[in-house]
Design an enzyme around this catalytic site. Structure first.
Site, short mmCIF file in Angstrom:
data_model
loop_
_atom_site.label_atom_id
_atom_site.label_comp_id
_atom_site.label_asym_id
_atom_site.label_seq_id
_atom_site.Cartn_x
_atom_site.Cartn_y
_atom_site.Cartn_z
N HIS A 233 -41.41 -8.09 52.82
CA HIS A 233 -42.14 -8.34 51.58
C HIS A 233 -43.62 -7.96 51.67
CE1 HIS A 233 -38.92 -11.63 50.57
NE2 HIS A 233 -38.46 -10.40 50.43
N GLU A 263 -33.11 -1.02 49.05
CA GLU A 263 -34.03 -0.92 50.18
C GLU A 263 -33.45 0.06 51.18
OE1 GLU A 263 -34.59 -4.95 51.51
OE2 GLU A 263 -35.13 -5.63 49.51
N GLU A 359 -28.10 -6.72 53.81
CA GLU A 359 -29.43 -6.17 54.10
C GLU A 359 -29.93 -6.54 55.51
OE1 GLU A 359 -32.71 -8.13 51.92
OE2 GLU A 359 -31.15 -9.11 50.71
#
Length: 404
Positions: A233, A263, A359
Site C-alpha cells: 500500500h 496487481e 495475491e
C-alpha cells in the site's frame, strides 16, 4: 435566532438510475430484517460507509458529519447532512431521506429520534461506532438497548448475488485496462506518478462509458518502483523509473462503493537471474493458490498449504500479509469483510457466490540480491464446482519485463 433542525430535499430533482435493480436492493434489506428477527431487534441504525452503501446505494462523504441508514420492519430511510442537498435522496433506495442541519450539535440525533419512535432494541455497528458516538447514543436514547449487528451484516455481504457478480466482472475488466495502460506508460525516465495518472484516467473514462448514470469517484492507481515496492500500500511518488527496476502496478477502479484490484510485478527493461527466480516462485504460489479456491475449502488451510511452498524455498519469512480477501463494498479507507480472508487465523469455509482474491507477496530486503516486493493478484468467483478467474491481465517474466 431559531433555525430549522431538519430540511426537506425529497423531490429536489429526479431519482437517479440506480446501480442495482429494486429487486436486488429489496433482497438485501429483507435479509437484514431476517437478522433483526433473529436478534429480536425493532430497528437497525447503520453508520458505516460500506453498509449504508450496500443497503441503500448511497455512498456518503463524511467530512466530520454523521450519516445513517435506519431499517425497521416496514421500511428504511437514510439520514444525511444538509451540505449534501438532495443527492442522498436522489441516490437512496426506498425513497425516504431525512436531512439534518448544522444549526444545533444534536440535530443528527434529532433526525434519528424521529425515525425510531417506539424502538427498544436497536441494532448498531459496534465495529464502526466510536466511543464519542456511543456515549451520545446512550445519552440521547436512554430507553434503548443497543445490540451489535455488524458481524451478521458482514456475513450477508460475503456471498454475492448474480447482479453483484456481474458488476464486479465489469469492474475487473476495467482494472485490466488500467494495467495495460500502466504497461503502455512504463519506460525508464518516466516518474511513478505519470504512469499512475495514465492508468487512472484510462479507467475513469471507461467507467463513465460503462455506467453513464453513475458517480465518478475514488478510482486510483498505485504504481511503485524500486524500494517503493516493499509495501503493498505504498503511495505513488515522483521517483523516476530506472533500467532494471522492480515495479508494481496496482489498479483500483471504484464504482458505487465496489472495489476491485489488479496487481502485477513488472521490471523495467531487464531482470536479473535472482529477480526471475524469486518472481517465478511467487508465481508458483499464485498458481497453486488459485487452484485451492474451491467451495468447501477452509481459508486457514489454504494459507497453510501456500506457506509450505514458500518454506521449500526458505522464503516464508519474507511473506508480509494474507493470501487474499473478499471483494465487494470496501475500500482502502473504509470497510472490509474481515470474515473472509486467506489467513492462518480465519476458518471460514468458501461457498459459491463468494468473490476472493489470490495475491501472494514476498518482500526481499534491500540488502539482499533480488530485493523488492513481488506480488500477483487475480480475482476469482467461487462457483458450485470450482472457481471462475475474472482477471485476464498476463503475469510473470515472459510477459511483464517491459521494454525488454
Amino acid at each position: 435566532m431559531n433555525r430549522e433542525r431538519l430540511q426537506n430535499y425529497m423531490g429536489n430533482g429526479e431519482r437517479v438510475q440506480p446501480t442495482f435493480s429494486p429487486k436486488e436492493m429489496q433482497r438485501r434489506q429483507d435479509a437484514v430484517r431476517g437478522v433483526m428477527r433473529e436478534l429480536n431487534l425493532d430497528a437497525a441504525l447503520f453508520t458505516s460507509y460500506h453498509n449504508i452503501c450496500y443497503l441503500s446505494d448511497f455512498l456518503y462523504c463524511y467530512f466530520g458529519r454523521r450519516y445513517g441508514l435506519i431499517i425497521d420492519h416496514q421500511g428504511s430511510a437514510t439520514v444525511s447532512a444538509g451540505i449534501d442537498g438532495g443527492q442522498p435522496w436522489r441516490r437512496s433506495f426506498g425513497g425516504k431521506n431525512v436531512t439534518y442541519t448544522d444549526w444545533q450539535k444534536d440535530n443528527y440525533f434529532h433526525a434519528v429520534r424521529g425515525l425510531t419512535k417506539g424502538v427498544r432494541r436497536l441494532g448498531i455497528e459496534f465495529d464502526h461506532i466510536n466511543l464519542d458516538t456511543m456515549v451520545l447514543l446512550k445519552s440521547e436514547f436512554p430507553e434503548m438497548e443497543f445490540v451489535d449487528i455488524a458481524q451478521p451484516a458482514m456475513q450477508l455481504r460475503m456471498v454475492k448475488s448474480a447482479e453483484e457478480i456481474s458488476h464486479i466482472i465489469q469492474m475487473t475488466r476495467i482494472a485490466d485496462l488500467g494495467g495495460a495502460a500502466c504497461c503502455e506508460a512504463t519506460k525508464a525516465g518516466v516518474a511513478e506518478h505519470e504512469v499512475a495518472l495514465h492508468s487512472t484516467a484510462t479507467m475513469v473514462r471507461e467507467i463513465a462509458k460503462t455506467w453513464p448514470h453513475g458517480e465518478l469517484m475514488d478510482t486510483w492507481t498505485w504504481f511503485q518502483s524500486g524500494i517503493n515496492t516493499d509495501g503493498a500500500h505504498n503511495p505513488v511518488t515522483s521517483r523516476k523509473l530506472e533500467r532494471g527496476d522492480i515495479l508494481s502496478l496496482n489498479c483500483f477502479p471504484m464504482v458505487a462503493g465496489y472495489y476491485v484490484a489488479l496487481e502485477r510485478t513488472l521490471f523495467c527493461e531487464r531482470a536479473s537471474a535472482e529477480n526471475i527466480r524469486l518472481w517465478e516462485i511467487n508465481c508458483k504460489v499464485h498458481d497453486r493458490g488459485k487452484e485451492l479456491l474451491v467451495p468447501g475449502a477452509k481459508c486457514s488451510d489454504i494459507a497453510k498449504e501456500l506457506n509450505s511452498i514458500y518454506e521449500q524455498y526458505q522464503l516464508l519469512q519474507y511473506r508480509s500479509f494474507g493470501y487474499g480477501h473478499s471483494f465487494g463494498v470496501l475500500c482502502h479507507y473504509y470497510g472490509r469483510e474481515a470474515g473472509l480472508e486467506l489467513r492462518e487465523d480465519c476458518d471460514t469455509i468458501l461457498e459459491p457466490g463468494m468473490v476472493v482474491s489470490m495475491e501472494p507477496m514476498i518482500t526481499i530486503p534491500n540488502h539482499l540480491p533480488g530485493a523488492g516486493g513481488y506480488r500477483e493478484h487475480d480475482i476469482l468467483v467461487i462457483t458450485k464446482t470450482g472457481n471462475h478467474n475474472i482477471t485476464s491481465h498476463p503475469y510473470g517474466p515472459e510477459h511483464m519485463i517491459i521494454g525488454a
